[in-house]
Each structure stands twice: as C-alpha cells, then as structure tokens.
Design an enzyme around this catalytic site. Structure first.
Site, PDB file in Angstrom:
ATOM      1  N   ASN A   1       3.858   0.918  -6.049  1.00 11.60           N
ATOM      2  CA  ASN A   1       2.509   0.343  -6.102  1.00 11.60           C
ATOM      3  C   ASN A   1       1.519   1.482  -5.858  1.00 11.60           C
ATOM      4  O   ASN A   1       1.349   1.935  -4.744  1.00 11.60           O
ATOM      5  CB  ASN A   1       2.404  -0.734  -5.006  1.00 11.60           C
ATOM      6  CG  ASN A   1       0.994  -1.275  -4.848  1.00 11.60           C
ATOM      7  OD1 ASN A   1       0.125  -1.021  -5.677  1.00 11.60           O
ATOM      8  ND2 ASN A   1       0.763  -2.002  -3.763  1.00 11.60           N
TER       9      ASN A   1
ATOM     10  N   LYS B   1      -1.605   1.457  -6.077  1.00 15.20           N
ATOM     11  CA  LYS B   1      -2.888   0.991  -5.523  1.00 15.20           C
ATOM     12  C   LYS B   1      -4.059   1.620  -6.296  1.00 15.20           C
ATOM     13  O   LYS B   1      -3.924   1.913  -7.482  1.00 15.20           O
ATOM     14  CB  LYS B   1      -2.958   1.279  -4.024  1.00 15.20           C
ATOM     15  CG  LYS B   1      -1.719   0.740  -3.299  1.00 15.20           C
ATOM     16  CD  LYS B   1      -1.851   0.695  -1.808  1.00 15.20           C
ATOM     17  CE  LYS B   1      -0.559   0.143  -1.216  1.00 15.20           C
ATOM     18  NZ  LYS B   1      -0.611  -0.050   0.228  1.00 15.20           N
TER      19      LYS B   1
ATOM     20  N   HIS C   1      -0.876  -9.357  -2.761  1.00 15.36           N
ATOM     21  CA  HIS C   1      -0.748  -8.227  -1.831  1.00 15.36           C
ATOM     22  C   HIS C   1      -1.710  -8.432  -0.652  1.00 15.36           C
ATOM     23  O   HIS C   1      -2.818  -8.944  -0.844  1.00 15.36           O
ATOM     24  CB  HIS C   1      -1.066  -6.919  -2.563  1.00 15.36           C
ATOM     25  CG  HIS C   1      -0.674  -5.724  -1.755  1.00 15.36           C
ATOM     26  ND1 HIS C   1      -1.457  -5.261  -0.731  1.00 15.36           N
ATOM     27  CD2 HIS C   1       0.423  -4.929  -1.786  1.00 15.36           C
ATOM     28  CE1 HIS C   1      -0.850  -4.211  -0.178  1.00 15.36           C
ATOM     29  NE2 HIS C   1       0.287  -3.994  -0.804  1.00 15.36           N
TER      30      HIS C   1
ATOM     31  N   GLU D   1      -3.612  -6.523   0.850  1.00 15.83           N
ATOM     32  CA  GLU D   1      -4.938  -5.906   0.680  1.00 15.83           C
ATOM     33  C   GLU D   1      -5.848  -6.815  -0.142  1.00 15.83           C
ATOM     34  O   GLU D   1      -7.056  -6.865   0.086  1.00 15.83           O
ATOM     35  CB  GLU D   1      -4.788  -4.518   0.028  1.00 15.83           C
ATOM     36  CG  GLU D   1      -4.229  -3.512   1.023  1.00 15.83           C
ATOM     37  CD  GLU D   1      -3.385  -2.402   0.411  1.00 15.83           C
ATOM     38  OE1 GLU D   1      -3.458  -2.174  -0.805  1.00 15.83           O
ATOM     39  OE2 GLU D   1      -2.625  -1.761   1.184  1.00 15.83           O
TER      40      GLU D   1
ATOM     41  N   GLU E   1       6.266  -7.775   3.185  1.00 15.96           N
ATOM     42  CA  GLU E   1       5.524  -6.602   3.637  1.00 15.96           C
ATOM     43  C   GLU E   1       4.755  -6.939   4.918  1.00 15.96           C
ATOM     44  O   GLU E   1       3.645  -7.495   4.849  1.00 15.96           O
ATOM     45  CB  GLU E   1       4.519  -6.168   2.564  1.00 15.96           C
ATOM     46  CG  GLU E   1       5.163  -5.758   1.264  1.00 15.96           C
ATOM     47  CD  GLU E   1       4.280  -4.795   0.477  1.00 15.96           C
ATOM     48  OE1 GLU E   1       4.784  -3.728   0.112  1.00 15.96           O
ATOM     49  OE2 GLU E   1       3.096  -5.102   0.264  1.00 15.96           O
TER      50      GLU E   1
ATOM     51  N   GLY F   1       1.062   1.297   4.993  1.00 18.56           N
ATOM     52  CA  GLY F   1       0.200   2.482   5.047  1.00 18.56           C
ATOM     53  C   GLY F   1       0.010   3.052   6.446  1.00 18.56           C
ATOM     54  O   GLY F   1      -0.880   3.878   6.667  1.00 18.56           O
TER      55      GLY F   1
ATOM     56  N   SER G   1       5.483   1.352   4.479  1.00 17.43           N
ATOM     57  CA  SER G   1       5.839   2.702   4.932  1.00 17.43           C
ATOM     58  C   SER G   1       7.272   3.101   4.579  1.00 17.43           C
ATOM     59  O   SER G   1       7.940   3.798   5.347  1.00 17.43           O
ATOM     60  CB  SER G   1       5.588   2.856   6.431  1.00 17.43           C
ATOM     61  OG  SER G   1       4.197   2.741   6.709  1.00 17.43           O
TER      62      SER G   1
END
Ligand code: PGA
Length: 256
Positions: free
Chosen positions: A9, A11, A94, A96, A164, A170, A210
C-alpha cells in the site's frame, strides 16, 4: 493451504515517474517469485502506467480507494467500473480513510458491495485503536467492524481481510506474531459464524502494521496469517522483494 498474499500500500506517495521507477526496480525480482500473490497498490494517477509496466508478469495491481456510485456528478471520485478496467484489487476501509475522511461502517459496506458487483476483490481493513486495545476491547471492535462492513453481503467472492491494529500502522511498533495470530483467528471464527466454516477456511486474512523485511517471517509463519499488507516498506524495492521472498520460502517449507 492458501497462496500467501503480500500487498504493498503505497498510500499518498510517488509521482507517476517515481512510481515507474519503483516498479521498474522490483518488477523482475517480484515476477520470479512463485507461489505468492504479489499485489502493488499505487495512487490512482499511476495505475495506468504501472499496469503497462507489469503487463505479462505475475504482479497484480490494486487501488487504494473507490467510490460506491457507478457514475455521474461526483467530482473527484473514481467509480467501480473505472477501476475494474484497470486493476484486480481495491483496499477498502483503511483506518486512514476512516480517521481522516470520516468513512463510516456504512460507507465501507457500500464500497465493498460496489467493488464486488464489478468483480473487484476488496482488501477490507479492520483494526482497533490503541485505547481500545488497552481497554481489552479488540475483540468487540473488530467484530463490530466486520459485521458492519459485510452487512447484507452474501458472497465474499475473493474478498480479502487485512487486520491492521491502528497503533501499529506507520509507528514502527508492530504487533507480535502471536497477538496478530490470535486476533486473526478470532476474525476467522467470526467469518465462520457469518458464512460457514468452508468460507472461513478459504478467506485470506492478512496482517498489516509496521511489517518490514526484518519482521515479516514472524507474521507469515503464524498458522492463521495468510500474508501482509505493507505500507512504508513497500516503497523500497529491496524491502518489498525481501518480504515477498520470505513468504515464498515459508510456503515452500510448509508444503515441502
Ligand atoms: P505500515 O502501513 O506498514 O507503514 O505500518 C500499513 C498500512 O497502513 O497498510
């Protein structure tokens, strides 16, 4: 046993020319690795160029988002048929997007239905926040997210789930293999309740948060984990290649 899936991904990173450079740097290496599904998810604007670059290879393409309406006056959005023409997978829900773009369970559900309708394979992301994890609410949160995302959906048709935990994305602070395995086992039991045992065994569930070349094996080695959704490390050709290679090696060990 499942074919493991490693998805990158990217991003909101890479211009079109940077995307071309990144793919060019890993295309041959990735293509040579068998028995692993390799999926890269660049930004929308690079999908067409990347698609040309990986034509004829075993690398698959995914998008990072989708809109649920088929067409019309939705300035700036990308529809399911537009994506179905370009790629095979699409990341949906996701954290985010849930956090910065207010995507609710209901929106995620509509997006999944819309993707499945045109034959795109959704990579549905779910996972708990740090406070929820610390309060022992992981099970409750992922169960709720799964239920709302999949409401009214009778067939999963190649849908993939990515667990996730938000605190691991991250941050460089990945879950442990055992933690991820335990929650993914729970997700699978939930799928069994909703769709029956066979489908629960068949659905691929990834870990994300991560994942790097240094810890990938710890996750892919777990019995419930079928691969990884990789963010930061997928932007470095050699890191991503190494993660995919590790998945292939584990797969060979297990089947040999
Ligand atoms: P990360 O991101 O690997 O950079 O933690 C994973 C993701 O958000 O999919």
């Amino acid at each position: 046993m499942h074919v493991p899936l490693i998805a990158g991904n990217w991003k909101m990173n890479t211009t079109v020319s940077e995307a071309i450079e990144l793919v060019s740097g890993m295309r041959r290496g990735l293509d040579q690795i068998a028995h692993v599904d390799k999926v890269i998810c660049p930004p929308f604007i690079s999908l067409a160029a990347v698609r040309e670059l990986i034509k004829g290879s075993s690398i698959k393409l995914g998008a990072q988002n989708i809109y649920f309406e088929e067409k019309g006056a939705y300035t700036g959005e990308i529809s399911p048929p537009m994506l179905a023409d370009l790629c095979e997978f699409v990341i949906i829900g996701h954290s985010e997007r849930r956090q910065y773009f207010d995507e609710t369970g209901e929106i995620v559900n509509k997006k999944i239905q819309a993707a499945l309708r045109v034959g795109l394979k959704p990579i549905l992301c779910i996972g708990e926040r740090l406070e929820e994890n610390e309060a022992g609410r992981t099970e409750e949160v992922v169960t709720e997210q799964l239920g709302s995302s999949l409401a009214g959906i009778d067939y999963l048709n190649g849908l993939i789930i990515a667990y996730e935990p938000i605190w691991a994305i991250g941050t460089g602070k990945a879950a442990t293999g055992e933690q991820a395995n335990e929650t993914i086992g729970l997700i699978r039991r939930n799928i069994a309740k909703l769709y029956g045992k066979r489908i629960a065994q068949d659905v691929r569930i990834l870990y994300g948060g991560s994942v790097t070349a240094a810890n990938a094996t710890e996750f892919i080695n777990q019995p419930e984990i079928d691969g990884a959704l990789v963010g930061g490390a997928s932007l470095k050709a050699n890191q991503f290649l190494s993660i995919v290679k590790q998945a292939a090696e584990i797969r060979q060990l297990l089947s040999g």
